[in-house]
Design an enzyme around this catalytic site. Structure first.
Site, PDB file in Angstrom:
ATOM      1  N   SER A 253      37.837  45.576  45.198  1.00  0.00           N
ATOM      2  CA  SER A 253      37.762  46.134  46.400  1.00  0.00           C
ATOM      3  C   SER A 253      38.767  45.730  46.693  1.00  0.00           C
ATOM      4  CB  SER A 253      36.673  46.219  47.385  1.00  0.00           C
ATOM      5  OG  SER A 253      36.901  45.015  48.089  1.00  0.00           O
ATOM      6  N   LYS A 254      39.320  45.981  48.124  1.00  0.00           N
ATOM      7  CA  LYS A 254      41.095  45.378  48.488  1.00  0.00           C
ATOM      8  C   LYS A 254      40.941  43.797  48.480  1.00  0.00           C
ATOM      9  CE  LYS A 254      44.099  48.877  48.888  1.00  0.00           C
ATOM     10  NZ  LYS A 254      43.156  50.210  49.068  1.00  0.00           N
ATOM     11  N   ARG A 255      39.649  43.594  48.912  1.00  0.00           N
ATOM     12  CA  ARG A 255      39.337  42.064  49.530  1.00  0.00           C
ATOM     13  C   ARG A 255      40.251  41.623  48.377  1.00  0.00           C
ATOM     14  NH1 ARG A 255      34.252  40.281  48.810  1.00  0.00           N
ATOM     15  NH2 ARG A 255      33.984  43.012  48.012  1.00  0.00           N
ATOM     16  N   GLY A 257      42.814  41.568  46.462  1.00  0.00           N
ATOM     17  CA  GLY A 257      44.144  42.109  46.181  1.00  0.00           C
ATOM     18  C   GLY A 257      44.005  43.202  45.880  1.00  0.00           C
TER      19      GLY A 257
END
Ligand code: GLU
Length: 485
Positions: A253-255, A257
């Site tokens: 996920s965005k977490r 990167g």
């Protein structure tokens, strides 16, 4: 069935090209190309609410950036147009074909309009029923309800007690009972066709021989196999690759990167590094090779070598590959790749050759193309006090009792050199003579010079810096500091 592999990548254009999708596209491309087959791009844009043109354009440009050229599919030059014998390759434009296949299933009584309410499709335990209580509804009854204007989805009448088996290209034999599949919906009440149905129609029509996709699709595969058979076709070979997870083994996920491929393009990742990196997430060639070009990957790819567990997205590895590929570029290639990443004025400042020389000086030192600008700006304009490193200015210049002497004496000696004499050999003699006469160590001599010339204490080799900047610029920058000290 065609005797050559026909493999497709079938993205739904409802977002960017994500790393997972890009890897699926890459694996399909490698599988097809390694066997001399065809790689087909099909846009699955039947979900009108979620599909956008912007997303499709982003997916097309992402695939082009990676170099995954398709043999058949959307025309990259003209949005909405297609190239290939099975055009159009936009699913939303293929309704007549889907309708034909639906007609066949209806004529053979393999589907039914299902009047069940949501309540009727729910068991006493509150769990959704797989099989409709209306699966044996007569055709007369269905037609009567349709004539009365009742809105009903079309369901596939799923055969009971059938083992659906397939030899998965990644996982080996998989077996699921049709009792776990149920009467799934092919068309919604409003007439919109659903994924499992259209994908089978299109795979048949496009003569797809091999389907490789994420394992999140595994529950769709028995449905699709049953539909292929209901339409009198042998299903293609299926393979399901494990998903990509972050280094913490959580779903990517965005977490972790950026998840969209174009973010890496903007960061200055080279497409060949990205391809190499993506290929080795959840797949390995079986020897100890790590750095592999697209051409090498084509020959080496074999889906049975995909890992059975999720592959981890390790951005440090991507950085490492990018460094390797950047170092390999010729001076000309490096300059071309950098063009979108540095101000256009840099090429005019002292011409292309100068820019190229500067870039080569830093080629070994950058991990991403975007880093070139921050590493070399001082080759293209004089550092002002405000863009200099305050701490180093204080330490090596303003707060350094020797600074005036270090800059002044060397400056005067250098000034006697002509442009032609401005080369490492002569410059070294001057600096070394000063080191000797002053008794100051080389660091104490060179650091004030670096800060005066670049605004900071890190730069390429001292003589590379002085030679490349050239006589006029070096003397000018030092004179500015001499006025201030
Ligand atoms: N449109 C589907 C997706 O993007 C394709 C799945 C498949 O390859 O069948 O997930």
């Amino acid at each position: 069935m065609p005797d050559k592999l026909r493999v497709r990548f079938a993205p739904s254009p409802s977002g960017y090209l994500h790393t997972g999708g890009a890897r699926t596209a890459l694996f399909n491309y490698l599988w097809a190309k390694g066997q001399g087959g065809s790689f087909i791009l099909r846009v699955e844009d039947t979900d009108e609410e979620r599909s956008t043109e912007e997303s499709m354009r982003a997916i097309i440009s992402g695939l082009q950036w990676l170099g995954l050229d398709w043999d058949e599919g959307p025309d990259p030059g003209e949005f909405g147009a297609s190239i290939g014998p099975h055009a159009p390759y936009y699913q939303s434009m293929r309704r007549p074909l889907h309708q034909q296949y639906m007609q066949r299933l209806w004529d053979e009584d393999k589907v039914f309009y299902c009047p069940a309410t949501a309540e009727e499709m729910t068991g006493s335990d509150g769990i959704k029923l797989l099989f409709s209580p209306y699966r044996d509804i007569s055709r007369e009854e269905q037609q009567k309800r349709l004539a009365d204007g009742q809105v009903m989805p079309v369901r596939f009448r799923c055969p009971r007690d059938v083992d659906v088996r397939w030899e998965d290209a990644v996982r080996g034999e998989v077996k699921i009972s049709s009792n776990e599949v149920g009467d799934f919906v092919l068309f919604k009440g409003n007439g919109a066709p659903l994924y499992n149905f259209v994908v089978v129609c299109d795979d048949i029509d496009m003569q797809i021989t091999n389907v490789l996709r994420g394992e999140d699709h595994i529950s769709n595969t028995p449905k699709q196999i049953l539909l292929h058979r209901a339409l009198g076709q042998e299903p293609p070979m299926f393979g399901h690759v494990p998903l990509i997870v972050g280094m913490d083994r959580q779903r990517l996920s965005k977490r972790h990167g950026a998840t969209a491929v174009d973010a890496y393009e903007e960061m200055g990742v080279l497409p060949e590094a990205m391809v190499n990196f993506l290929a080795l997430i959840g797949w390995a060639p079986g020897d100890d090779r790590e750095k592999m070009t697209l051409a090498e990957l084509k020959t080496a790819f074999d889906p049975t070598r995909c890992t059975k567990s999720a592959g981890a997205f390790n951005q440090d590895k991507l950085k490492h590959y990018n460094e390797l590929y950047i170092r390999e570029l010729s001076a000309d290639e490096l300059t071309e790749r950098l063009r979108p990443f540095v101000p256009p004025i840099w090429f005019e400042h002292r011409g292309e050759d100068y820019a190229r020389r500067v870039f080569v000086l830093q080629q070994e030192k950058i991990s991403y193309l975007t880093e070139m600008e921050q590493n070399t700006w001082y080759f293209f304009r004089d550092p002002l006090e405000e863009d200099s490193n305050e701490k180093n200015v204080a330490k090596f210049l303003t707060g350094n009792a020797d600074a005036k002497k270090v800059l002044g004496e060397i400056h005067d000696a250098m000034e006697s050199l002509s442009d032609e004499q401005w080369a490492e050999e002569r410059l070294t003699l001057i600096v070394e003579a000063f080191v000797e006469s002053s008794g100051l160590g080389r660091g104490k001599v060179m650091q004030p010079w670096r800060v005066a010339l670049t605004g900071d204490s890190i730069s390429p080799g001292f003589y590379d810096l002085v030679v490349t900047l050239g006589r006029d610029t070096v003397l000018r920058r030092v004179e500015e500091w001499l006025k201030k000290l």
